[in-house]
Design a protein around this motif. Structure first.
Motif, PDB file in Angstrom:
ATOM      1  N   ILE A 243     114.545 -51.209 141.042  1.00 23.65           N
ATOM      2  CA  ILE A 243     113.734 -51.457 139.853  1.00 23.65           C
ATOM      3  C   ILE A 243     114.595 -51.900 138.673  1.00 23.65           C
ATOM      4  O   ILE A 243     114.205 -52.799 137.921  1.00 23.65           O
ATOM      5  N   THR A 244     115.772 -51.270 138.524  1.00 30.04           N
ATOM      6  CA  THR A 244     116.562 -51.480 137.298  1.00 30.04           C
ATOM      7  C   THR A 244     117.625 -52.556 137.418  1.00 30.04           C
ATOM      8  O   THR A 244     118.085 -53.096 136.407  1.00 30.04           O
ATOM      9  N   GLN A 250     125.215 -45.878 137.360  1.00 26.61           N
ATOM     10  CA  GLN A 250     125.136 -46.501 136.038  1.00 26.61           C
ATOM     11  C   GLN A 250     123.879 -46.066 135.303  1.00 26.61           C
ATOM     12  O   GLN A 250     123.926 -45.739 134.113  1.00 26.61           O
ATOM     13  N   PHE A 251     122.757 -46.052 136.007  1.00 26.88           N
ATOM     14  CA  PHE A 251     121.498 -45.670 135.369  1.00 26.88           C
ATOM     15  C   PHE A 251     121.532 -44.214 134.930  1.00 26.88           C
ATOM     16  O   PHE A 251     121.126 -43.875 133.813  1.00 26.88           O
ATOM     17  N   MET A 252     122.020 -43.341 135.801  1.00 25.69           N
ATOM     18  CA  MET A 252     122.092 -41.926 135.440  1.00 25.69           C
ATOM     19  C   MET A 252     123.005 -41.701 134.243  1.00 25.69           C
ATOM     20  O   MET A 252     122.681 -40.923 133.335  1.00 25.69           O
ATOM     21  N   ALA A 253     124.151 -42.376 134.232  1.00 27.67           N
ATOM     22  CA  ALA A 253     125.085 -42.213 133.115  1.00 27.67           C
ATOM     23  C   ALA A 253     124.462 -42.675 131.805  1.00 27.67           C
ATOM     24  O   ALA A 253     124.563 -42.000 130.774  1.00 27.67           O
ATOM     25  N   GLU A 254     123.797 -43.826 131.836  1.00 24.80           N
ATOM     26  CA  GLU A 254     123.232 -44.408 130.625  1.00 24.80           C
ATOM     27  C   GLU A 254     122.018 -43.650 130.113  1.00 24.80           C
ATOM     28  O   GLU A 254     121.867 -43.434 128.906  1.00 24.80           O
ATOM     29  N   ARG A 255     121.159 -43.205 131.017  1.00 28.14           N
ATOM     30  CA  ARG A 255     119.870 -42.647 130.594  1.00 28.14           C
ATOM     31  C   ARG A 255     119.799 -41.118 130.637  1.00 28.14           C
ATOM     32  O   ARG A 255     118.886 -40.526 130.061  1.00 28.14           O
ATOM     33  N   ILE A 256     120.767 -40.474 131.325  1.00 27.04           N
ATOM     34  CA  ILE A 256     120.720 -39.010 131.444  1.00 27.04           C
ATOM     35  C   ILE A 256     122.026 -38.371 130.997  1.00 27.04           C
ATOM     36  O   ILE A 256     122.042 -37.549 130.062  1.00 27.04           O
ATOM     37  N   PHE A 257     123.144 -38.714 131.626  1.00 30.73           N
ATOM     38  CA  PHE A 257     124.384 -37.990 131.375  1.00 30.73           C
ATOM     39  C   PHE A 257     124.924 -38.177 129.957  1.00 30.73           C
ATOM     40  O   PHE A 257     125.248 -37.201 129.273  1.00 30.73           O
ATOM     41  N   LYS A 258     125.030 -39.423 129.517  1.00 34.52           N
ATOM     42  CA  LYS A 258     125.560 -39.653 128.167  1.00 34.52           C
ATOM     43  C   LYS A 258     124.641 -39.097 127.090  1.00 34.52           C
ATOM     44  O   LYS A 258     125.111 -38.418 126.166  1.00 34.52           O
ATOM     45  N   PRO A 259     123.319 -39.338 127.140  1.00 37.50           N
ATOM     46  CA  PRO A 259     122.443 -38.759 126.110  1.00 37.50           C
ATOM     47  C   PRO A 259     122.479 -37.234 126.076  1.00 37.50           C
ATOM     48  O   PRO A 259     122.396 -36.638 124.993  1.00 37.50           O
TER      49      PRO A 259
END
Length: 452
Positions: A243-244, A250-259
C-alpha cells in the motif's frame, strides 16, 4: 470504553461550565482558553499508593519474579508496571548474559518475537484510518497471488491431503484475527505446517518472496471457520509495503517508532548498541539448566546484528522494556502519547474488540496455547478479555495482550488505565507457571484502590 485522563476530564468540565461565549453573555470576563493538555506519558509515580497500589502486597510480585531468576528458570528479567501514565515499578533482575556476567538493565535490548504482531497491527490500522483498506475487503485485493489458494478438506492416514477450492477468499478481518486459514510452521503436526517448514516460508528472501511461497501452500480450513495461529501478520507486513511503497521497517520507523520515541526498536541491532542485546536461553535436559540457545523452531537462531533478509511483521523486532511500554501507553491512552496521536480512540477500541465468530470461538490455536470462548477472544492482532471474572482472571474488562517466543509478555488494561511489560529471553517455555498469568494475579491483588 477507553479511560479519559483525569486532567483531560477536568479541563472538559471547566470548558462546559463556562465557555468564553457563555461568560460574555453573563457579563463576566471570559476565562482564558486552555490549550489541550498532552495525554499522559510515562513518568515515575509519587508512590504506589498514589495510584491505588499497596506496596506491601506489590512486594509479592517482586519476590516471585526474583525467585524465578534465583531458581535459574531465566537468566534475567525486566518488568514495568504503570498506571495513569505513572511508572509504579520498573525492576531488573539477574543477567542479560550469563557468560559475561553483564547484568539485566533497564535499557537491555531483547528479541520480542510475536510482540511484533500488535505493532504491525497498529501499522495496518494507521492505513485503515486513511481509508486504504476495509475490514471486509478480500485479501486478494492486495495479494492477488492468493486467488488460486486451495483448502485442505481432509487429511489421509498417510498424511496426504485432499484439497478443495476456496468458497471465498479470506477477508482482511480474518487475516488480522488468525481466522483466514493460513499455517505457520512453528510446529509440524499438520501437513500444511510441514510445507511451511520445507518451503522455509519464514526464511524467505523478502516479503514478496514470502507471499509467493505461501501462495503454493493450501489453507488449513475454509476462511472464517476456525482460529489457528498463523503467518497472517507477516502477510499484513507485506500489505503495508504494497500500500505504502515503503519497506515495513521504514513505515514503522516513520509512523510509529520515531513519533513515540521508541529509539531502540528495529528489525536489527546496530553495532553501537550490540553490547546491550541480551543472550537467548533454552533449557538443556542433559545439563539440567538453561544454556545459550542456537536454534529456534528447528532453524538457526539469527544474530539480529545485521539487517534481515525479510522484515517479519509477525516476529522480527527487537526492543526494550521502556520502548514497548511507550507503545502500550499510547494504546491505553486511546492512541496518543505526549501530544502525538497515532490512532483515534475508536480505532484502538476496534482493535480490542473480539472478531472471532461465536461458532468458532472455542478452538485450539495451533501452538497448544489458550482456548477462546465468550469470555476471552481475539481482536485485531491482540488477544482480548471481554469478561475477566468469567475467564477466572483479575484484570479489567477489555484487556489486550500477547506474548513472544522468548517468553516476553505484556498487557494493556483500559478499564484500570494500566499497562504491564515483562521481558525475558528463554525459548520453549519458562520452566514453571506462566509468568504473564502470575504477573496479572500478583499485580491486581495489590491494586486495592482502583478508584484512585
Amino acid at each position: 470504553m477507553l479511560r479519559t485522563t483525569r486532567l483531560a476530564a477536568a479541563l472538559a468540565a471547566v470548558s462546559l461550565a463556562l465557555t468564553p461565549a457563555a461568560a460574555l453573555a453573563q457579563g463576566k470576563k471570559a476565562p482564558p482558553v486552555a490549550a489541550a493538555a498532552p495525554v499522559a506519558g510515562l513518568v515515575p509515580a509519587a508512590s504506589p499508593e498514589s495510584v491505588g497500589f499497596d506496596r506491601n502486597r506489590l512486594a509479592k510480585l517482586d519476590a516471585y519474579m526474583q525467585g524465578v531468576v534465583s531458581e535459574g528458570r531465566v537468566a534475567g528479567m525486566t518488568t514495568l508496571l504503570a498506571r495513569h501514565g505513572k511508572i509504579v515499578e520498573f525492576r531488573t533482575y539477574g543477567k542479560r548474559n550469563l557468560a559475561t556476567g553483564a547484568p539485566m538493565s533497564e535499557d537491555t535490548i531483547v528479541r520480542i518475537y510475536s510482540m511484533t504482531k500488535p505493532i504491525t497491527g497498529v501499522a495496518m490500522m494507521i492505513l485503515f484510518e486513511e481509508g486504504r483498506w476495509r475490514l471486509d475487503d478480500p485479501v486478494t485485493r492486495f495479494v492477488p497471488e492468493f486467488k488460486t489458494l486451495r483448502v485442505v478438506k481432509t487429511v489421509n492416514p498417510d498424511g496426504t491431503m485432499v484439497l478443495e477450492d476456496m468458497k471465498r477468499p479470506p477477508t482482511m478481518r480474518e487475516v488480522m484475527s488468525h481466522t483466514a486459514g493460513f499455517g505457520y510452521g512453528l510446529q509440524d503436526e499438520h501437513p500444511v505446517d510441514k510445507l511451511y517448514r520445507s518451503k522455509n516460508v519464514l526464511g524467505s528472501n523478502g516479503l514478496k518472496d514470502m507471499i509467493d511461497r505461501t501462495a503454493t501452500i493450501p489453507l488449513i480450513y475454509q476462511p472464517g471457520t476456525s482460529w489457528r495461529y498463523s503467518s497472517a501478520v507477516d502477510i499484513q507486513g507485506y500489505i503495508v509495503e504494497k500500500i505504502t511503497g515503503q519497506t515495513l521497517g521504514q513505515f514503522m520507523a516513520e509512523r510509529i517508532f520515531k513519533p513515540l520515541k521508541m529509539n531502540d526498536t528495529a528489525f536489527f541491532v546496530p553495532a553501537a548498541k550490540a553490547s546491550r542485546l541480551s543472550a537467548v536461553y533454552a533449557f538443556d535436559k542433559g545439563a539440567g539448566k538453561i544454556v545459550e540457545a542456537n536454534n529456534i523452531f528447528d532453524r538457526p537462531l539469527p544474530t539480529y546484528l545485521s539487517a534481515p533478509a525479510m522484515e517479519s511483521g509477525g516476529g522480527g523486532l527487537t526492543s526494550t522494556t521502556i520502548d514497548y511500554a511507550r507503545f502500550c501507553q499510547m494504546l491505553v491512552n486511546g492512541g496518543e502519547l505526549e501530544g502525538v496521536r497515532i490512532l483515534s480512540p475508536a480505532t484502538v477500541e476496534l482493535m480490542g474488540t473480539n472478531v472471532i465468530p461465536k461458532d468458532v470461538l472455542v478452538n485450539s490455536n495451533g501452538t497448544s496455547g489458550a482456548r477462546f470462548n465468550e469470555a476471552v477472544g481475539f481482536g485485531l492482532d491482540f488477544m482480548v478479555v471481554a469478561d475477566p471474572r468469567a475467564a477466572g482472571t483479575l484484570e479489567g474488562k477489555g484487556d489486550m495482550s500477547w506474548g513472544g517466543a522468548a517468553g516476553t509478555w505484556f498487557w494493556i488494561d483500559p478499564q484500570n488505565d494500566l499497562i504491564f511489560v515483562g521481558m525475558i529471553q528463554r525459548l520453549g517455555g519458562t520452566g514453571g507457571d506462566d509468568l504473564g498469568g502470575m504477573a496479572r494475579t500478583l499485580t491486581y491483588q495489590a491494586l486495592l484502590h482502583p478508584e484512585k
